[in-house]
Design an enzyme around this catalytic site. Sequence first.
Site, PDB file in Angstrom:
ATOM      1  CD  GLU A  78      -0.319  -3.914   4.824  1.00 21.15           C
ATOM      2  OE1 GLU A  78      -1.185  -3.157   4.353  1.00 21.15           O
ATOM      3  OE2 GLU A  78      -0.104  -4.048   6.044  1.00 21.15           O
ATOM      4  CE  LYS A  97      -6.754  -0.351  -3.815  1.00 24.33           C
ATOM      5  NZ  LYS A  97      -6.238   0.516  -4.854  1.00 24.33           N
ATOM      6  CB  ALA A 148       1.041  -1.106  -3.621  1.00 28.65           C
TER       7      ALA A 148
END
Length: 839
Positions: free
Chosen positions: A620, A696, A625
Site C-alpha cells: 500500500e 507509481k 505513502a
Amino acid sequence: MSNASLHGAERRDWHVYKFGGSSVGTPGRLPRVLSLITEAQRPITVVVSALGDTTDWLISAARAAASGDSAGSSAELARVQSLAATIASTVLEGSVLTAQQATVDQLLAPIERLLTGVELTRECTPATLDEVVSVGERISSELVARALTARGVRALAVDARTFLVTDETAGSARVDIEASRAKLAPLVSGWEGVVPIITGFIARSHQGRTTTLGRNGSDYTATLLSWLLGARHVTVWTDVPGVMTADPALVRDAYPVPRMTYAEALELAHFGTRMFHPRTMIPLLESGAALHIRSTTEPQAPGTRIDAEGNPDPHRPTSVTSLERLALIHIESLRPTLSEPLGLRVLQALEAAQVTVWGGTLSALAPSISVVVPQAQAQKAHAVLEAALRAERDRHEVRVPPPHSPVTLVTLVAESMGHRPNVAGRFFHALGNVGVNVRAILQGASSRSVSCAVDAEDTAVAVRTVHSAFNLNETEINVLLVGKGTVGGRLLSQLAENTKTLQARHGVALRLVGVVDSRRALFDPTGIPPAEAGKRLAELSPGSASPPDVVPLLDRLSRLSVPVLVDCTAADGIETLYAAAFRRGIHVVAANKKPLARPWKESEALHALSREQFRAWHYETTVGASLPVIETLKNLVRTGDRVERIEGCFSGSLGYICHALMDGVPLSQAVRTARANGYTEPHPRDDLSGLDVARKALILARELGLELDLEDIAVEPLVPREHLDVEEPEAFLRSLTSLDADVSAQVARYRAAGRNLRYLAQILPHAPGGPRVKVGPVAVDAEHPATGLKGAEALVSFFTDRYREFPLIVRGAGAGGDVTAAGVLADILRLAQNVRGRR
Ligand code: ASP
Ligand code: MG
C-alpha cells in the site's frame, strides 16, 4: 453400590492429596509439602510416590542384578539410600533423623537380600520386581509421616498393601474394589484425628504378593482411595502448574487449562501427556469426584480442575499434545478392491507381534492404510506386515514400503469439536499455513480430538502453530526487516511504541526477529526489542558478503508463526528475495516500488507465485505513502466498477517541492529540504526525473489490469533531462543550483498568471489509441483540485462509472518516514486479520 462410602460421616469430608516423586524427592520441596498438608482441611489422606527417580533406580538395580552385575545393583541401591538420606536431612534432625535412617535401612535390607537372590538365579520375575520397587513408596511414606509428626502434626505411615487388593498380574495389577473397600473400613476408624500418609503405586494380591499398579500408578492410588472414601476432591500436587495447553518445553506461551472433563483428560492420557496414568480417571468417572492438578512450587496458582462438567466456556482452551519418536508405515493397495479388508489383518498381525499401534488411517473401505508405531518397533512392524501380506505382495496387489520415521503424532484435544464447526479445518489450515507437511491424518480418534503425523523435525513448529491457532487470543507475527533507512528506522520506532498496545488491545503480538541493512544481518528468533535493533545491528561486524545473504534467514523465519519479510529498501533486484520468501511460506510487506515496476511478465510471475503459495504481498505504501490508494483501487476493480481515469499528484515529495517553489524557495534549496525531511527517494534524482511517479502510475495502471511497462509511460521530468545524470546525491544537489534562476523565473510567470506548478500523473485506461499513462509538470489553474495541496500532500482522484460526476478522492500527507512506516505497519497488521480466521 459402587460409590457407596465407608461411613456416612467421612463421605462428606474426606479430601485426598497426592504428592509426586519430584514434590517429595527434590531437595528443598518437602517443607512445602509438609506445610500444604499441615494447612489442609481435615479430614485428609495423603498419597505419596517414591522420592524422585527412586523407582527407576530400583528397576535398574533389579536389572543389574539379573545380569549378574552386583556392583551395579548395589550402586543403584546406594542412590536410593543416599537420596532418602539427603531428603530426610532437610526436614529431620537429631534422633528423629537417626530413627528415619534406621527405618530406611530396615526397609532396604530385605530388598538387598532379594537382589542377591536375583543375582544368583540371574532372573528377576515381574513379581520380584514389584516387590523390589515397592520399597520406594514405603520409604517415602515413612519419611513424610515422621516429618509431619516432628512438626507436631499427628501422622501415620500407611502401607497401601494393607487394604488395596488386586489380582495377581505383576507390573500392572487390577484392583478388586469390593475387597479393598472391605479391608479399608476397619482401618479408617483408626485414622481419627491423624493424617494417614499412604504409599502410592503398590498393593497386595489376593494371594498376598506385593503388586504394583503400573508406572506413575500413585495417581491411580489417590483416585481409588477417593472412590473408596467417597471423597469429593482429589488434589494431585505436582511440579507443573496444571494440565498445560501444550508442552512448555515446546511452546513458550503454554498455560494451564483451568477446567476440563474426565473425557478430555482421558484423551490426553491416550495421546501422550505423561501427566496421567491412563487408569487414573476410572474411579473418578465412577464417583464423580473432582481431580485438581496443582503445583507444589506455585501453590497459589489455581491449577486444573477435572470433573464431569469441564469448562462451560465455549472459548475454553484446548490442549495440543505431541508424541515423538514414532514411525509411519504405509500399506499401499494397488488394486481398488481387495478380496478382504486389510485393516483388520494389519492390526491383528501387529498385535500378535506385540507392536504398539498408536493410531492409523484404518478403514475397511479405503484401499490404502497407514499405521503409526513406535520408531523402535518400526523395523519389526514392517517385517511383520511384509510377512502377513506375502500373498498379496506376490500378486502385486499390495506394497509395504519401508517405514517413514521419525514422525510425531500431533493431537488437538478439543471438547468443542463436537459442538463447534471447523475445528479440524482450522487445525489443518494452521499447519498448512506454516508449511508443515501432514504425513497422515489419523482417524479412529473420538469426536474430541484430531491428530496427524508430521515429520519429527516439524514437531516444534507444528505444536506451536496449532497451539497459537487455538489457544492464544493473540496472533503472533514475526517480522524480518530489510532496510533501516528513513522508513525502516521509523518503523522500528513505531514498533517500539505500539507493540504493547497492539498486544493488549488487539491481540497481536508483533515480534521483530531480524534486521538487515546493506552490510549486516541480525537474527534472533526469540525477538529483538525494536528500540535496540539499530544498536545491536551496529555492534555486529559486517559480514564478508555485502549485502548480506538473507536467504538463510528466510529459512529460519519460515519456521515461526506468521512470518513476514518487510522490505523498507529502495533496492533493485530484491524481487528474487521475495520469490524465495513466497516459496518458504513467508508474506511480504513492501514499501519498495521496484519489484512492482519490473517488466510486466516478471512482476506478474511474482504475483502469481504469491497467489500460488497463498502468501500476501502488501504494498500500500508504494503510492502516496500510507494513503489508502491501492486498496481503494482494488476495491473499485473487485466490485466491478469501470475506471475511466485516475489522476493526481502521486508524489508527496514532488508536491512538497512544487509547493516550496511556488513559495519562492529556490529549487536546489527545496530539494535539499525535502530530502532532509525524508520525503525524497534516497537519490532525489528519482523524484525529479519523474521516474518515481512513473513507477507509481505503472503500479496503479497494472492494478487496472493493463499490461504496461515503464517504457510505455510518457514521462516529462520536473527539470531538464541533462541535469539528471549526476550519480552522487550530494553533487547532484549542488548541480541543481545552476537551475535555480531559470526555475524561479518560470514559477514567477505561473504565479502571475494565477497558476500553480504541480507534478501530475494521469492514467487513461480506455484512451482511443490504447491505454495512456503520462506524468509530468503542469501549471494548473485555481480551479484544479491539485491547487489546494500543501506541503507533502498527495492526491489521487478516481473517475469511474460510479464516481463520474464527483470523483473518489484520496488526499493527505503522501510522503515522509512516519506516514510511510505507519502504512507498512498497517500492511503488517492486515496479515493478522487474515490469518486469524473463525474461532
Ligand atoms: N513411583 C512410581 C513410578 O515412578 C509411581 C508414581 O510415581 O506414581 O512409577
Ligand atoms: Mg513418578
